[in-house]
Design a protein around this motif. Sequence first.
Motif, PDB file in Angstrom:
ATOM      1  N   CYS A   9      34.743  53.750  65.281  1.00  0.00           N
ATOM      2  CA  CYS A   9      33.322  53.792  65.840  1.00  0.00           C
ATOM      3  C   CYS A   9      33.116  55.295  64.930  1.00  0.00           C
ATOM      4  O   CYS A   9      33.320  56.558  65.382  1.00  0.00           O
ATOM      5  CB  CYS A   9      32.648  54.009  66.771  1.00  0.00           C
ATOM      6  N   THR A  17      25.987  55.898  67.537  1.00  0.00           N
ATOM      7  CA  THR A  17      26.931  55.054  67.839  1.00  0.00           C
ATOM      8  C   THR A  17      26.520  54.090  68.928  1.00  0.00           C
ATOM      9  O   THR A  17      26.977  52.522  69.157  1.00  0.00           O
ATOM     10  CB  THR A  17      27.706  55.931  68.968  1.00  0.00           C
ATOM     11  N   PHE A  20      25.103  50.990  67.713  1.00  0.00           N
ATOM     12  CA  PHE A  20      25.954  49.929  66.963  1.00  0.00           C
ATOM     13  C   PHE A  20      26.324  49.353  67.763  1.00  0.00           C
ATOM     14  O   PHE A  20      26.199  47.862  68.426  1.00  0.00           O
ATOM     15  CB  PHE A  20      27.553  50.882  65.994  1.00  0.00           C
ATOM     16  N   LEU A  21      26.415  49.998  69.388  1.00  0.00           N
ATOM     17  CA  LEU A  21      27.543  49.174  70.209  1.00  0.00           C
ATOM     18  C   LEU A  21      26.451  48.003  71.310  1.00  0.00           C
ATOM     19  O   LEU A  21      26.997  46.902  71.826  1.00  0.00           O
ATOM     20  CB  LEU A  21      27.990  50.463  71.628  1.00  0.00           C
ATOM     21  N   VAL A  31      37.292  50.741  71.715  1.00  0.00           N
ATOM     22  CA  VAL A  31      36.536  51.716  71.040  1.00  0.00           C
ATOM     23  C   VAL A  31      37.185  52.660  70.985  1.00  0.00           C
ATOM     24  O   VAL A  31      38.295  53.026  71.622  1.00  0.00           O
ATOM     25  CB  VAL A  31      35.039  52.095  71.446  1.00  0.00           C
ATOM     26  N   THR A 214      31.924  48.279  60.919  1.00  0.00           N
ATOM     27  CA  THR A 214      30.586  48.540  61.342  1.00  0.00           C
ATOM     28  C   THR A 214      30.094  48.238  59.864  1.00  0.00           C
ATOM     29  O   THR A 214      28.877  48.115  60.372  1.00  0.00           O
ATOM     30  CB  THR A 214      31.353  49.737  61.561  1.00  0.00           C
TER      31      THR A 214
END
Length: 232
Positions: A9, A17, A20-21, A31, A214
């Motif tokens: 990440c 972050t 994204f998660l 992670v 990502t």
Amino acid sequence: MGKDVIIACDFSSAEETFRFLDRFTGRKPFVKIGMELFYSEGPDIVKKIKARGHKIFLDLKLHDIPNTVKKAMHVLSSLDADIVNLHASGTVPMMEAALEGLMREDGTRPLLIAVTQLTSTDQEHLEKDLLIEKPVQEVVMHYAKNARKAGLDGVVCSPLEAAAVHASCGNDFLTVTPGVRFADGDLGDQKRVMTPAAAKEAGSDYIVVGRPITAAEDPVAAYERCVRDFCD
Ligand code: C5P
């Protein structure tokens, strides 16, 4: 812990972050938190991501005198990461001190792994900048054996080195391997790469995958592709 995919990440804020998660509904990927996120958000980011149910590899690559590393590891241990790391070039006494610092009062500790030689260091820089004249492969294996001798749990290495590390340090000695790309994907700045399926064949225990997940149009699908190719 069995084979798993660790998502690097490499974001500069907690907000980015978490956005994204949040895409991973019902899934809690392992992670990796690196220097960028840790230095921008502080130690609390580790606790926050952990509280969401993720396992964490805290990639801060410590390298200092043994006493300083021992005390820093003691602080990191309280953040409850699952894996932390340091540079094997800090020597065996530094690695032993790190292990002591990591041990919690209840006898548990995060796994501790060592960076052997950064994949950005090539033979030329090894010789010219560091005055190390042995072949880089030999240096990597020597550092891996030092890490084993100090009692560490494994190393960060290229998937291309995973089999040799297991052969000289044992199959229970973890190989955590970045430099993973899909066969049809972008290399970016990585040079010596393997696909998730090839890394599995090579015996990697964990693959660390950043941009192929990502920066993907559909990060969840890219992650699931990695899991299918590497873990199943
Ligand atoms: O985006 P990418 O898949 O290249 O990300 C790989 C991650 O692994 C990055 O966080 C990078 O810092 C890390 N890493 C690496 N090579 C090493 C050690 C760590 O690529 N030797």
